[in-house]
Design an enzyme around this catalytic site. Structure first.
Site, PDB file in Angstrom:
ATOM      1  N   ASP A   1      41.240  36.590  43.123  1.00  0.00           N
ATOM      2  CA  ASP A   1      41.943  35.330  44.055  1.00  0.00           C
ATOM      3  C   ASP A   1      43.490  34.964  43.373  1.00  0.00           C
ATOM      4  O   ASP A   1      43.687  34.581  42.247  1.00  0.00           O
ATOM      5  CB  ASP A   1      40.543  33.985  44.865  1.00  0.00           C
ATOM      6  CG  ASP A   1      41.219  33.727  45.838  1.00  0.00           C
ATOM      7  OD1 ASP A   1      40.315  34.482  46.854  1.00  0.00           O
ATOM      8  OD2 ASP A   1      42.405  33.499  46.185  1.00  0.00           O
TER       9      ASP A   1
ATOM     10  N   ASN B   1      38.582  42.417  50.805  1.00  0.00           N
ATOM     11  CA  ASN B   1      38.812  41.654  51.153  1.00  0.00           C
ATOM     12  C   ASN B   1      40.183  40.425  51.503  1.00  0.00           C
ATOM     13  O   ASN B   1      39.590  40.066  52.880  1.00  0.00           O
ATOM     14  CB  ASN B   1      37.878  40.794  50.793  1.00  0.00           C
ATOM     15  CG  ASN B   1      37.461  39.511  51.709  1.00  0.00           C
ATOM     16  OD1 ASN B   1      36.434  39.591  53.257  1.00  0.00           O
ATOM     17  ND2 ASN B   1      37.622  38.432  51.213  1.00  0.00           N
TER      18      ASN B   1
ATOM     19  N   TYR C   1      48.414  41.818  62.389  1.00  0.00           N
ATOM     20  CA  TYR C   1      47.188  41.632  61.786  1.00  0.00           C
ATOM     21  C   TYR C   1      46.526  43.003  62.581  1.00  0.00           C
ATOM     22  O   TYR C   1      46.009  43.744  61.491  1.00  0.00           O
ATOM     23  CB  TYR C   1      46.447  40.635  62.397  1.00  0.00           C
ATOM     24  CG  TYR C   1      45.300  39.990  62.003  1.00  0.00           C
ATOM     25  CD1 TYR C   1      44.780  40.066  60.498  1.00  0.00           C
ATOM     26  CD2 TYR C   1      43.654  40.346  62.966  1.00  0.00           C
ATOM     27  CE1 TYR C   1      43.770  39.839  59.719  1.00  0.00           C
ATOM     28  CE2 TYR C   1      42.402  39.914  62.307  1.00  0.00           C
ATOM     29  CZ  TYR C   1      42.456  39.902  60.836  1.00  0.00           C
ATOM     30  OH  TYR C   1      41.363  39.555  60.056  1.00  0.00           O
TER      31      TYR C   1
HETATM   32  N1  NAD Z   1      37.304  34.307  59.409  1.00  0.00           N
HETATM   33  C1  NAD Z   1      37.000  35.387  60.094  1.00  0.00           C
HETATM   34  O1  NAD Z   1      37.173  35.036  62.062  1.00  0.00           O
HETATM   35  C2  NAD Z   1      37.294  36.416  60.313  1.00  0.00           C
HETATM   36  C3  NAD Z   1      37.415  37.753  60.794  1.00  0.00           C
HETATM   37  C4  NAD Z   1      37.562  39.142  60.871  1.00  0.00           C
HETATM   38  C5  NAD Z   1      38.079  39.574  59.676  1.00  0.00           C
HETATM   39  N2  NAD Z   1      38.228  38.948  58.663  1.00  0.00           N
HETATM   40  C6  NAD Z   1      38.625  39.233  57.523  1.00  0.00           C
HETATM   41  O2  NAD Z   1      38.293  38.655  56.169  1.00  0.00           O
HETATM   42  C7  NAD Z   1      38.010  38.982  55.011  1.00  0.00           C
HETATM   43  C8  NAD Z   1      38.296  37.415  54.356  1.00  0.00           C
HETATM   44  O3  NAD Z   1      38.817  36.114  55.504  1.00  0.00           O
HETATM   45  P1  NAD Z   1      38.198  34.773  55.513  1.00  0.00           P
HETATM   46  O4  NAD Z   1      38.414  34.721  57.020  1.00  0.00           O
HETATM   47  O5  NAD Z   1      37.278  35.268  54.293  1.00  0.00           O
HETATM   48  O6  NAD Z   1      39.685  33.749  54.954  1.00  0.00           O
HETATM   49  P2  NAD Z   1      40.293  32.678  53.767  1.00  0.00           P
HETATM   50  O7  NAD Z   1      41.133  32.019  53.749  1.00  0.00           O
HETATM   51  O8  NAD Z   1      38.163  32.252  53.891  1.00  0.00           O
HETATM   52  O9  NAD Z   1      39.719  33.719  52.195  1.00  0.00           O
HETATM   53  C9  NAD Z   1      40.640  35.107  51.896  1.00  0.00           C
HETATM   54  C10 NAD Z   1      41.155  34.903  50.197  1.00  0.00           C
HETATM   55  O10 NAD Z   1      42.040  35.190  50.216  1.00  0.00           O
HETATM   56  C11 NAD Z   1      43.008  34.696  49.387  1.00  0.00           C
HETATM   57  N3  NAD Z   1      43.868  35.948  49.010  1.00  0.00           N
HETATM   58  C12 NAD Z   1      45.245  35.516  50.531  1.00  0.00           C
HETATM   59  N4  NAD Z   1      46.233  36.165  49.812  1.00  0.00           N
HETATM   60  C13 NAD Z   1      45.895  37.059  48.950  1.00  0.00           C
HETATM   61  C14 NAD Z   1      46.549  37.200  48.276  1.00  0.00           C
HETATM   62  N5  NAD Z   1      47.623  38.205  48.354  1.00  0.00           N
HETATM   63  N6  NAD Z   1      45.921  37.896  46.801  1.00  0.00           N
HETATM   64  C15 NAD Z   1      44.658  37.077  46.743  1.00  0.00           C
HETATM   65  N7  NAD Z   1      44.046  36.299  47.038  1.00  0.00           N
HETATM   66  C16 NAD Z   1      44.136  36.508  47.826  1.00  0.00           C
HETATM   67  C17 NAD Z   1      43.116  33.732  49.688  1.00  0.00           C
HETATM   68  O11 NAD Z   1      43.824  32.846  48.986  1.00  0.00           O
HETATM   69  C18 NAD Z   1      41.994  32.564  50.076  1.00  0.00           C
HETATM   70  O12 NAD Z   1      40.651  32.379  49.377  1.00  0.00           O
HETATM   71  C19 NAD Z   1      40.085  38.686  55.486  1.00  0.00           C
HETATM   72  O13 NAD Z   1      40.149  40.506  55.259  1.00  0.00           O
HETATM   73  C20 NAD Z   1      40.031  38.658  56.848  1.00  0.00           C
HETATM   74  O14 NAD Z   1      40.368  39.247  57.681  1.00  0.00           O
HETATM   75  C21 NAD Z   1      37.976  37.322  58.892  1.00  0.00           C
END
Ligand code: NAD
Length: 263
Positions: free
Chosen positions: A36, A89, A154
């Site tokens: 992360d 992710n 996105y």
């Molecule tokens: N939460 C939702 O509703 C949802 C729905 C569909 C898809 N997703 C996908 O799930 C995945 C995770 O999302 P989430 O909701 O858990 O978000 P989140 O913000 O809780 O977690 C994302 C993590 O990625 C880290 N991050 C961001 N940029 C980074 C980088 N450049 N290098 C390394 N780490 C980095 C952040 O610090 C964070 O800890 C994403 O790909 C998101 O598009 C989420």
């Protein structure tokens, strides 16, 4: 245990879905590399895993930087001797209608959410090919299957992730490496929970649009990722699994009964 003796790397695992996946993998016996940008979140996840007798290391990387992607894969292979599972992710996204997006926002969204997925996959393949064994799981989204107002960048990266998953799946199908994607619908992770605090009416509308009438839990996505990463999915490659409470199954037509989904 379903991932005994496996080494797994999960990007963006200091929070949300990645955190749930890292903890689930560790519980199932994998040694986990938590990657992360956020050192605090990543270190917290590692200490929670270790607190439950799991094996985990934190590696800070910005996956938008290809050199750091190379280094994170190198860390996994040098520290644990190999890499069996990669879960791409992490995400960054910019919002706005297509005509209003900035080049800078678009580029960063692609760097972190698409180029990084390809480049980590490329580096992981290099590590996995000699052993003819590997599982790559990409977090895509239902937003990769259709459009959302105001989320064009996105939508573009997530559609790209779906098709990158397909081509990786077919190209390495005879070489022991599988590649699949999970397509979550709206999940109660920090970004959406923050939005709920600031704009409860928006998240209320989101819940209403989901046939199950609720947001998903990060663990409900980690369960799908676990299956795709494990040998239980040994004949599954190039596929995506939708986990969205029924959102994607709906045409978007309002209820013809006139009384809404509860009728
Ligand atoms: N939460 C939702 O509703 C949802 C729905 C569909 C898809 N997703 C996908 O799930 C995945 C995770 O999302 P989430 O909701 O858990 O978000 P989140 O913000 O809780 O977690 C994302 C993590 O990625 C880290 N991050 C961001 N940029 C980074 C980088 N450049 N290098 C390394 N780490 C980095 C952040 O610090 C964070 O800890 C994403 O790909 C998101 O598009 C989420």
């Amino acid at each position: 245990m379903r991932l005994e003796n496996k080494v797994a790397l999960i990007t963006g695992s200091g929070s949300g879905i990645g955190e749930a996946t890292a903890k689930t993998f560790a519980r199932e016996g994998a040694a986990v590399v938590v990657v992360d940008l956020d050192e605090k979140g990543g270190s917290r996840v590692v200490s929670e895993i270790r607190g439950r007798s799991g094996t985990a290391e934190f590696y800070r990387a910005d996956v938008g930087n290809p050199r750091e992607v190379e280094a994170m894969i190198g860390f996994a292979t040098s520290h644990f001797g190999r890499l069996d599972i990669l879960h791409n992710n992490a995400v960054f996204t910019t919002a706005g209608h297509v005509g209003d997006l900035t080049l800078e926002g678009w580029q960063k969204t692609l760097d972190v959410g698409l180029t990084a997925y390809w480049y980590a996959t490329k580096c992981a393949i290099g590590a996995m090919l000699p052993r003819k064994y590997g599982a790559i799981v990409n977090t895509a989204s239902v937003s990769g299957l259709a459009g959302d107002y105001g989320l064009g960048a996105y939508n573009a990266i997530k559609a790209g992730v779906v098709n990158l998953t397909r081509v990786t799946g077919i190209e390495y199908a005879r070489k022991g490496i599988r590649c699949n994607a999970v397509c979550p619908g709206p999940i109660g992770t920090p970004p959406l929970l923050r939005m709920e605090k600031a704009r409860p009416e928006i998240v209320g509308r989101v819940r209403e649009a989901i046939p199950m009438g609720r947001l998903g839990e990060p663990q409900e996505i980690a369960n799908v990722v676990l299956f795709l990463a494990s040998d239980e999915a040994s004949f599954v490659t190039g596929a995506y699994v939708v986990a969205d409470g029924g959102l994607w199954a709906h045409t978007g037509m309002p209820s013809l009964s006139g009384t809404g989904p509860e009728w």
